[in-house]
Design a protein around this motif. Sequence first.
Motif, short mmCIF file in Angstrom:
data_model
loop_
_atom_site.label_atom_id
_atom_site.label_comp_id
_atom_site.label_asym_id
_atom_site.label_seq_id
_atom_site.Cartn_x
_atom_site.Cartn_y
_atom_site.Cartn_z
N GLY A 55 0.84 -1.22 -0.02
CA GLY A 55 0.22 -0.04 -0.11
C GLY A 55 0.87 1.23 0.33
O GLY A 55 1.81 1.28 0.21
N PHE A 56 0.36 2.49 -0.33
CA PHE A 56 0.56 3.69 -0.61
C PHE A 56 0.22 5.03 -0.50
O PHE A 56 -1.37 5.17 -0.50
N GLY A 57 0.43 5.33 0.61
CA GLY A 57 -0.32 6.28 2.05
C GLY A 57 -1.33 6.08 2.88
O GLY A 57 -0.96 4.84 2.93
N THR A 58 -2.15 7.07 3.40
CA THR A 58 -3.01 6.18 4.45
C THR A 58 -3.98 7.07 4.15
O THR A 58 -4.07 8.84 4.36
N PRO A 72 -5.02 1.81 3.31
CA PRO A 72 -3.79 2.67 2.53
C PRO A 72 -4.62 3.76 1.03
O PRO A 72 -5.51 3.35 0.38
N LEU A 73 -4.30 4.44 0.78
CA LEU A 73 -4.77 5.05 -0.26
C LEU A 73 -4.78 4.81 -1.88
O LEU A 73 -6.21 4.42 -2.04
N ILE A 74 -3.95 4.06 -2.09
CA ILE A 74 -3.64 2.72 -3.14
C ILE A 74 -3.30 1.27 -3.22
O ILE A 74 -2.08 1.91 -1.81
N ALA A 75 -3.46 0.72 -3.66
CA ALA A 75 -2.48 -0.56 -3.03
C ALA A 75 -2.60 -1.39 -4.38
O ALA A 75 -3.67 -1.66 -5.23
N PHE A 76 -1.64 -2.37 -3.82
CA PHE A 76 -1.96 -3.75 -5.09
C PHE A 76 -1.65 -5.03 -4.52
O PHE A 76 -0.33 -5.03 -3.11
N SER A 77 -1.81 -6.59 -4.73
CA SER A 77 -1.18 -7.59 -4.14
C SER A 77 -1.39 -8.48 -5.35
O SER A 77 -2.10 -8.27 -6.23
N PRO A 78 0.09 -8.39 -5.57
CA PRO A 78 0.92 -10.15 -6.19
C PRO A 78 0.60 -11.53 -6.01
O PRO A 78 1.41 -12.41 -5.92
N ARG A 79 -0.79 -11.50 -5.89
CA ARG A 79 -1.50 -12.82 -5.96
C ARG A 79 -0.86 -14.11 -7.27
O ARG A 79 -1.00 -13.53 -8.01
N LYS A 80 -1.23 -15.63 -6.81
CA LYS A 80 -1.57 -16.60 -7.49
C LYS A 80 -1.48 -16.44 -8.55
O LYS A 80 -0.73 -15.65 -9.70
N ALA A 81 -2.80 -16.49 -8.65
CA ALA A 81 -4.16 -16.22 -10.14
C ALA A 81 -3.44 -14.90 -11.24
O ALA A 81 -3.22 -14.78 -11.92
N LEU A 85 -5.33 -5.34 -8.14
CA LEU A 85 -5.40 -3.40 -7.39
C LEU A 85 -6.45 -3.33 -6.81
O LEU A 85 -7.34 -3.31 -7.40
N TYR A 86 -6.15 -2.33 -5.84
CA TYR A 86 -7.34 -1.44 -4.97
C TYR A 86 -6.67 -0.36 -5.51
O TYR A 86 -6.24 0.62 -4.55
N CYS A 128 -5.27 5.63 -10.17
CA CYS A 128 -5.09 5.90 -9.20
C CYS A 128 -4.92 7.19 -8.24
O CYS A 128 -5.61 7.61 -7.38
N LYS A 129 -4.98 8.36 -9.51
CA LYS A 129 -4.35 9.57 -9.20
C LYS A 129 -6.07 10.03 -8.71
O LYS A 129 -5.83 10.99 -7.57
N GLY A 130 -6.95 9.57 -9.43
CA GLY A 130 -8.82 10.01 -9.02
C GLY A 130 -8.79 9.38 -7.60
O GLY A 130 -9.90 9.61 -7.04
N THR A 131 -8.35 8.19 -7.70
CA THR A 131 -9.22 7.64 -6.05
C THR A 131 -8.50 7.94 -4.92
O THR A 131 -8.81 8.42 -4.11
#
Length: 143
Positions: A55-58, A72-81, A85-86, A128-131
């Motif tokens: 995550g990035f920011g709070t 996090p303000l924006i985030a991602f997770s490198p899941r297996k499948a 993207l959050y 991302c910037k819009g969110t």
Amino acid sequence: MATKNKTTETEVSVNDFIASFVDSEQKKTDSFKLMELMQEWSGYDAKLWGPTIIGFGTHHYKYASGHEGDMPLIAFSPRKAAFSLYVYSDNEGSKSLLGELGKFKMGKACIYVNKLSDINLSTLEKLCKGTIAYLQKHPESAC
């Protein structure tokens, strides 16, 4: 009784997490690229939230019900499948960008992509910037 959020910021190294958790070289490359881009777009360093979310920011949110927490303000997770993207907020600006994003699947508040080459990175930047802007103006929002 208030419930405690399960996903909180940790002190675990994001680089170590990617190196040990991600098993595909392409996904590792994409993870480091996403990390670099999201740091640039958000202005925040990457932090590991819970066991698998980068995550990035709070953002502190508070619902009318009284439930509140941090995310996090924006985030991602490198899941297996696929990558989770959050980076989506349920507003007209985000909705209008989805048609330009490329190949993805949509969850309730999460975008799933197999690899970065499947999506338009300039559209991802706008999402991302819009969110970030949306969440900063709407403390009642958690997604």
